[in-house]
Design an enzyme around this catalytic site. Structure first.
Site, PDB file in Angstrom:
ATOM      1  N   ASP A 117      10.252   5.347   0.729  1.00 25.11           N
ATOM      2  CA  ASP A 117       9.152   4.681  -0.354  1.00 25.11           C
ATOM      3  C   ASP A 117       9.195   3.120  -0.208  1.00 25.11           C
ATOM      4  O   ASP A 117      10.529   2.722   0.047  1.00 25.11           O
ATOM      5  CB  ASP A 117       9.355   5.400  -1.578  1.00 25.11           C
ATOM      6  CG  ASP A 117       8.159   4.859  -2.304  1.00 25.11           C
ATOM      7  OD1 ASP A 117       7.608   5.720  -2.810  1.00 25.11           O
ATOM      8  OD2 ASP A 117       8.135   3.843  -2.845  1.00 25.11           O
ATOM      9  N   ASN A 148       2.882  13.793  -7.655  1.00 23.82           N
ATOM     10  CA  ASN A 148       1.839  13.285  -8.741  1.00 23.82           C
ATOM     11  C   ASN A 148       0.361  13.552  -8.467  1.00 23.82           C
ATOM     12  O   ASN A 148       0.005  13.414  -7.558  1.00 23.82           O
ATOM     13  CB  ASN A 148       2.052  11.755  -8.816  1.00 23.82           C
ATOM     14  CG  ASN A 148       3.689  11.460  -9.388  1.00 23.82           C
ATOM     15  OD1 ASN A 148       4.120  12.421 -10.277  1.00 23.82           O
ATOM     16  ND2 ASN A 148       4.199  10.317  -8.858  1.00 23.82           N
ATOM     17  N   VAL A 168      -1.547   6.589  -4.947  1.00 19.14           N
ATOM     18  CA  VAL A 168      -2.184   6.651  -3.433  1.00 19.14           C
ATOM     19  C   VAL A 168      -2.754   8.035  -3.168  1.00 19.14           C
ATOM     20  O   VAL A 168      -2.023   9.057  -3.444  1.00 19.14           O
ATOM     21  CB  VAL A 168      -0.976   6.500  -2.436  1.00 19.14           C
ATOM     22  CG1 VAL A 168      -1.489   6.525  -1.021  1.00 19.14           C
ATOM     23  CG2 VAL A 168      -0.438   5.192  -2.559  1.00 19.14           C
ATOM     24  N   HIS A 185       1.138  13.336  -1.373  1.00 23.80           N
ATOM     25  CA  HIS A 185       2.602  13.045  -0.867  1.00 23.80           C
ATOM     26  C   HIS A 185       3.705  13.710  -1.626  1.00 23.80           C
ATOM     27  O   HIS A 185       3.540  13.745  -3.119  1.00 23.80           O
ATOM     28  CB  HIS A 185       2.815  11.672  -0.919  1.00 23.80           C
ATOM     29  CG  HIS A 185       2.476  10.770  -1.913  1.00 23.80           C
ATOM     30  ND1 HIS A 185       1.057  10.664  -2.266  1.00 23.80           N
ATOM     31  CD2 HIS A 185       3.190  10.349  -3.226  1.00 23.80           C
ATOM     32  CE1 HIS A 185       1.177   9.871  -3.591  1.00 23.80           C
ATOM     33  NE2 HIS A 185       2.143   9.820  -4.053  1.00 23.80           N
ATOM     34  N   HIS A 226       7.354  13.285  -3.316  1.00 27.27           N
ATOM     35  CA  HIS A 226       8.364  12.414  -3.458  1.00 27.27           C
ATOM     36  C   HIS A 226       9.764  13.195  -3.511  1.00 27.27           C
ATOM     37  O   HIS A 226       9.764  14.081  -3.932  1.00 27.27           O
ATOM     38  CB  HIS A 226       8.232  11.769  -4.870  1.00 27.27           C
ATOM     39  CG  HIS A 226       7.249  10.718  -5.335  1.00 27.27           C
ATOM     40  ND1 HIS A 226       7.307   9.522  -4.987  1.00 27.27           N
ATOM     41  CD2 HIS A 226       6.034  11.111  -5.490  1.00 27.27           C
ATOM     42  CE1 HIS A 226       6.103   8.870  -5.266  1.00 27.27           C
ATOM     43  NE2 HIS A 226       5.214   9.787  -5.574  1.00 27.27           N
TER      44      HIS A 226
HETATM   45  P1  5GP Z   1       2.105   7.835  -6.426  1.00 34.81           P
HETATM   46  O1  5GP Z   1       2.194   6.979  -7.574  1.00 34.81           O
HETATM   47  O2  5GP Z   1       1.058   7.960  -5.878  1.00 34.81           O
HETATM   48  O3  5GP Z   1       2.785   9.320  -6.645  1.00 34.81           O
HETATM   49  O4  5GP Z   1       3.107   7.394  -5.209  1.00 34.81           O
HETATM   50  C1  5GP Z   1       2.978   6.643  -4.298  1.00 34.81           C
HETATM   51  C2  5GP Z   1       4.086   5.790  -3.771  1.00 34.81           C
HETATM   52  O5  5GP Z   1       3.916   5.153  -2.350  1.00 34.81           O
HETATM   53  C3  5GP Z   1       5.011   4.793  -4.619  1.00 34.81           C
HETATM   54  O6  5GP Z   1       6.261   5.473  -5.018  1.00 34.81           O
HETATM   55  C4  5GP Z   1       4.833   3.628  -3.783  1.00 34.81           C
HETATM   56  O7  5GP Z   1       5.934   3.093  -3.975  1.00 34.81           O
HETATM   57  C5  5GP Z   1       4.612   4.144  -2.330  1.00 34.81           C
HETATM   58  N1  5GP Z   1       3.778   2.988  -1.561  1.00 34.81           N
HETATM   59  C6  5GP Z   1       2.754   2.472  -1.844  1.00 34.81           C
HETATM   60  N2  5GP Z   1       2.416   1.744  -0.872  1.00 34.81           N
HETATM   61  C7  5GP Z   1       3.341   1.758   0.143  1.00 34.81           C
HETATM   62  C8  5GP Z   1       3.482   1.130   1.410  1.00 34.81           C
HETATM   63  O8  5GP Z   1       2.774   0.380   2.101  1.00 34.81           O
HETATM   64  N3  5GP Z   1       4.533   1.922   2.244  1.00 34.81           N
HETATM   65  C9  5GP Z   1       5.550   2.851   1.730  1.00 34.81           C
HETATM   66  N4  5GP Z   1       6.513   3.019   2.569  1.00 34.81           N
HETATM   67  N5  5GP Z   1       5.433   3.281   0.675  1.00 34.81           N
HETATM   68  C10 5GP Z   1       4.217   2.997  -0.227  1.00 34.81           C
END
Ligand code: 5GP
Ligand code: ZN
Length: 120
Positions: free
Chosen positions: A29, A86, A95, A99, A101
């Site tokens: 992440d 999430n 996003v 995914h 985590h």
């Molecule tokens: P969500 O909030 O959708 O559950 O998690 C999205 C995750 O994607 C977040 O923890 C964020 O830090 C990670 N993330 C967002 N953009 C990027 C990126 O460009 N590269 C990587 N490696 N992680 C990302």
């Protein structure tokens, strides 16, 4: 497709990939919330957990298997870790490509947002 994680899969955006196979990839992440914080994603685009169907059973199960294998490899399987999907706004999804985590390397609190709830 204009999706951040599809772009990572197509290697149009760089990521620190730590595992990949024909169904999924896992990468670190960009904004880690624990000493180890990786995301396991399917190669196929699925927007949210609400969009999974019977035909996705295998890939979603595989994501969970990969998460457990990463924890074992990283050495925190027995101490414990957190594996989280999430979903949508209240789940904190930002996003819209599913995914998982995987967070480890420190003790984490539960439930989330406990402090906020206490102050209500
Ligand atoms: P969500 O909030 O959708 O559950 O998690 C999205 C995750 O994607 C977040 O923890 C964020 O830090 C990670 N993330 C967002 N953009 C990027 C990126 O460009 N590269 C990587 N490696 N992680 C990302
Ligand atoms: Zn996607």
């Amino acid at each position: 497709m204009d999706c951040l994680f599809c772009k990572i899969i197509r290697e149009e955006i760089p990521a620190k990939t730590i595992y990949e196979d024909e169904k999924v990839i896992a990468f670190n992440d960009i904004n880690p919330q624990a000493p180890f914080h990786a995301l396991v994603i399917p190669r196929q685009h699925i927007s949210t957990l609400n969009d999974i169907s019977e035909q996705d059973r295998e890939v979603v199960g595989h994501m969970v298997m990969v998460a457990a294998r990463l924890a074992e490899e990283q050495g925190f399987a027995s101490d414990g870790y957190r594996a989280v999907f999430n979903c949508n706004n209240h789940g904190g999804q930002t996003v819209f490509h599913i995914h998982l985590h995987v967070l480890g390397g420190k003790a984490m609190g539960w439930p989330p947002y406990q402090a906020k709830l206490k102050s209500l």
